[in-house]
Design a protein around this motif. Sequence first.
Motif, mmCIF file in Angstrom:
data_model
loop_
_atom_site.group_PDB
_atom_site.id
_atom_site.type_symbol
_atom_site.label_atom_id
_atom_site.label_comp_id
_atom_site.label_asym_id
_atom_site.label_seq_id
_atom_site.Cartn_x
_atom_site.Cartn_y
_atom_site.Cartn_z
ATOM 1 N N ARG A 215 0.876 -1.224 0.211
ATOM 2 C CA ARG A 215 0.033 -0.122 0.110
ATOM 3 C C ARG A 215 0.955 1.143 -0.093
ATOM 4 N NH1 ARG A 215 -5.323 1.360 3.282
ATOM 5 N NH2 ARG A 215 -5.373 3.600 3.000
ATOM 6 N N ALA A 216 1.834 1.207 0.704
ATOM 7 C CA ALA A 216 2.599 2.258 0.926
ATOM 8 C C ALA A 216 3.577 2.756 -0.474
ATOM 9 C CB ALA A 216 3.904 2.101 1.910
ATOM 10 N N LEU A 217 3.800 1.612 -1.171
ATOM 11 C CA LEU A 217 4.449 1.868 -2.240
ATOM 12 C C LEU A 217 3.354 2.301 -3.447
ATOM 13 C CD1 LEU A 217 6.989 -1.361 -2.492
ATOM 14 C CD2 LEU A 217 7.242 1.075 -1.871
ATOM 15 N N MET A 218 2.416 1.815 -3.592
ATOM 16 C CA MET A 218 1.129 2.085 -4.269
ATOM 17 C C MET A 218 0.852 3.337 -4.418
ATOM 18 S SD MET A 218 -0.199 -0.405 -6.514
ATOM 19 C CE MET A 218 -1.871 0.052 -6.690
ATOM 20 N N GLU A 219 0.919 4.028 -3.171
ATOM 21 C CA GLU A 219 0.219 5.341 -2.871
ATOM 22 C C GLU A 219 1.681 6.346 -2.786
ATOM 23 O OE1 GLU A 219 -2.055 5.163 0.789
ATOM 24 O OE2 GLU A 219 -3.535 3.891 -0.118
ATOM 25 N N SER A 220 2.594 5.939 -3.029
ATOM 26 C CA SER A 220 3.948 7.024 -2.988
ATOM 27 C C SER A 220 3.631 7.962 -4.323
ATOM 28 C CB SER A 220 5.092 5.929 -3.176
ATOM 29 O OG SER A 220 5.476 5.549 -4.451
ATOM 30 N N ILE A 221 4.352 9.144 -3.801
ATOM 31 C CA ILE A 221 4.385 10.101 -4.731
ATOM 32 C C ILE A 221 5.663 10.510 -4.921
ATOM 33 C CG2 ILE A 221 3.507 12.521 -5.164
ATOM 34 C CD1 ILE A 221 0.940 11.602 -3.471
ATOM 35 N N LEU A 222 6.044 10.971 -6.416
ATOM 36 C CA LEU A 222 7.215 11.575 -6.899
ATOM 37 C C LEU A 222 7.078 13.222 -6.823
ATOM 38 C CD1 LEU A 222 8.207 8.964 -9.801
ATOM 39 C CD2 LEU A 222 9.527 9.438 -7.565
ATOM 40 N N LEU A 223 8.193 13.809 -6.395
ATOM 41 C CA LEU A 223 8.239 14.989 -6.462
ATOM 42 C C LEU A 223 9.741 15.548 -7.033
ATOM 43 C CD1 LEU A 223 7.100 16.080 -2.763
ATOM 44 C CD2 LEU A 223 5.702 16.170 -4.563
ATOM 45 N N LEU A 224 9.763 16.861 -7.443
ATOM 46 C CA LEU A 224 10.838 17.437 -7.921
ATOM 47 C C LEU A 224 11.518 16.503 -9.221
ATOM 48 C CD1 LEU A 224 12.817 18.783 -4.703
ATOM 49 C CD2 LEU A 224 11.539 19.802 -6.530
ATOM 50 N N ASP A 225 10.836 16.454 -10.166
ATOM 51 C CA ASP A 225 11.167 15.527 -11.211
ATOM 52 C C ASP A 225 11.636 14.144 -10.915
ATOM 53 O OD1 ASP A 225 10.397 17.832 -13.097
ATOM 54 O OD2 ASP A 225 12.362 18.609 -12.683
ATOM 55 N N GLY A 226 10.948 13.738 -9.799
ATOM 56 C CA GLY A 226 11.204 12.322 -9.620
ATOM 57 C C GLY A 226 12.658 12.220 -8.578
ATOM 58 N N ARG A 227 13.198 13.291 -8.128
ATOM 59 C CA ARG A 227 14.219 13.270 -7.234
ATOM 60 C C ARG A 227 13.907 12.690 -5.720
ATOM 61 N NH1 ARG A 227 17.524 18.582 -8.445
ATOM 62 N NH2 ARG A 227 15.420 19.441 -8.559
ATOM 63 N N ILE A 228 12.687 13.280 -5.422
ATOM 64 C CA ILE A 228 12.039 12.807 -4.071
ATOM 65 C C ILE A 228 10.990 12.151 -4.109
ATOM 66 C CG2 ILE A 228 10.899 13.795 -2.016
ATOM 67 C CD1 ILE A 228 12.318 16.601 -2.506
ATOM 68 N N ILE A 229 10.678 10.918 -3.217
ATOM 69 C CA ILE A 229 9.637 10.232 -3.048
ATOM 70 C C ILE A 229 9.126 10.197 -1.932
ATOM 71 C CG2 ILE A 229 10.865 8.096 -2.848
ATOM 72 C CD1 ILE A 229 8.867 6.465 -4.633
ATOM 73 N N PHE A 230 8.130 9.956 -1.486
ATOM 74 C CA PHE A 230 7.306 10.119 -0.309
ATOM 75 C C PHE A 230 6.131 9.115 -0.246
ATOM 76 C CE2 PHE A 230 4.511 13.371 -1.484
ATOM 77 C CZ PHE A 230 3.322 13.251 -0.810
ATOM 78 N N SER A 231 5.762 8.819 0.880
ATOM 79 C CA SER A 231 4.522 7.905 1.074
ATOM 80 C C SER A 231 4.214 8.159 2.570
ATOM 81 C CB SER A 231 4.835 6.539 0.899
ATOM 82 O OG SER A 231 3.511 5.736 0.908
ATOM 83 N N ALA A 232 3.018 7.821 3.084
ATOM 84 C CA ALA A 232 2.467 8.295 4.284
ATOM 85 C C ALA A 232 1.590 7.072 4.786
ATOM 86 C CB ALA A 232 2.170 9.537 4.549
ATOM 87 N N ILE A 233 1.409 6.668 5.963
ATOM 88 C CA ILE A 233 0.435 5.895 6.455
ATOM 89 C C ILE A 233 -0.125 6.421 7.881
ATOM 90 C CG2 ILE A 233 -0.196 3.626 7.580
ATOM 91 C CD1 ILE A 233 0.732 3.260 4.658
ATOM 92 N N LYS A 234 -1.676 6.567 7.653
ATOM 93 C CA LYS A 234 -2.333 7.418 8.636
ATOM 94 C C LYS A 234 -2.521 6.142 9.826
ATOM 95 C CE LYS A 234 -3.270 11.414 6.578
ATOM 96 N NZ LYS A 234 -4.640 11.735 6.153
ATOM 97 N N LYS A 235 -2.757 6.610 10.972
ATOM 98 C CA LYS A 235 -3.260 5.977 12.016
ATOM 99 C C LYS A 235 -4.459 5.231 12.101
ATOM 100 C CE LYS A 235 -3.135 6.047 17.175
ATOM 101 N NZ LYS A 235 -4.239 5.036 17.221
ATOM 102 N N LYS A 236 -5.299 5.500 11.328
ATOM 103 C CA LYS A 236 -6.609 4.949 11.022
ATOM 104 C C LYS A 236 -6.196 3.825 10.173
ATOM 105 C CE LYS A 236 -8.340 7.972 7.256
ATOM 106 N NZ LYS A 236 -7.985 6.844 6.144
#
Length: 332
Positions: A215-236
Motif C-alpha cells: 500500500r505504501a508503495l502504491m500510494e507513493s508520490i514523486l516530487l521534484l522531477d522524480g528526485r524525491i519520493i514520499f509515502s505516508a500511512i495514517k493511524k486509522k
Amino acid sequence: MTSNKKITRQAVSLFHRKIKEAERIAISGHINPDGDCVGACLGLCAYILDLDPKKKVDILLEPISEKFRFLAYADYIMQEKTEEEPYDLYFSLDCSDKERLGAFQELFEEARFTICVDHHISNQGFGDLRFIDADASSTCEILYDILEEKKISFDTAQCLYLGIVHDTGVFKHSNTTRKVMEIAGALIDKGVRPDFIIDETFYKKTYIQNQILGRALMESILLLDGRIIFSAIKKKDMDFYGIESGDLDGVIDQLRVTEGVECALFLYEKTEGQFKVSLRSNGKVDVRKIAEQFGGGGHVKAAGCTVEGNVRDIVNSISPLIDQQLEQGKDV
C-alpha cells in the motif's frame, strides 16, 4: 584487528571497574529503538550477566519490534523502574543526547555514575564517562572495542552482530569498513548465523506487513522531477490493519531504491496530527541536517524526526530543504 584509537585503556579500565563495583545497573537507548539500539542494550546486558549472573540489570526501553524478541534478555526490557533507589550505574547507548532517552532521562541523571556509548556525529558529549566515535558504523561496533573479546559469549555476539547489520544496512552503507567486516567475522566465529539474523530481521515479513508495504508503495508520490519520493500511512490505516510501527520497517528503504530518486521520505502517524518522519538519502542530501531542523537527528544518509501537522504541510516544509541541497549538486 584494527583497534579504535579513540578509546583509551584508562577509559576501558574504568568502564569494567564500574560494572564490577555496581550493584544496580540500568541500560537505556533512544526512543523508537532500532536494531543497533536494541542490539547494544541487550548485548551489554548479556555481557554483564555472563560476568556475574547475580547482578541486577534493568533494561529500560520503549517497546521493541517483535522481530528482535529472539535475542537473549529481550524479556528483561521494561518501560518503568521497579525500585526507588537511584541506580549505581546507568548506561546510555546509541543516544545522541539525554533528551533522546525520553522518559528515562531523569533516571539517568539521578544515577550515581553514568556512561555514554554512541556513534552519532551530533553527540556533544554527556555522562561521567564517554565513548563517542562518529566514525564507527554503530554503537555495537564501539561496544565490541570496549568489551573483552574472550568474554563475549554467543548471546552477546548475536546482539552485537544484529546491531552492526542494521546500522550498515546489511553491509551496504558507506559506513561498512574493513574493520566492520573483521568484527563481523569475529562474531561469526562465536557461533552467530548471519543468514538467520538477516532473514529474520530484514527480509521475513508477515502477510499483513507485505500488505502495508504494498500500500505504501502504491500510494507513493514523486516530487521534484522524480528526485524525491514520499509515502505516508495514517493511524486509522494502521489500526485497520492491526499493525504497529515495527511493522513498517523496510518501507523507507524500498522507497529509497526507486530509480532516479535522491531522497526518500516515509511518514506514519503516531497520534492524531503527529507524524514520525524517516528520511533516506542516496548520496546528494545530508538528511541529518534536515531532521535536526525539526528536532530530530541521525546520520548523513539516514535520519528521522517527529513533526506535528498534516502530511501535505510536513512534506511541503521538508521538500524545499531537500531541493536546496540538490541544487548545490554536491555529494555528502
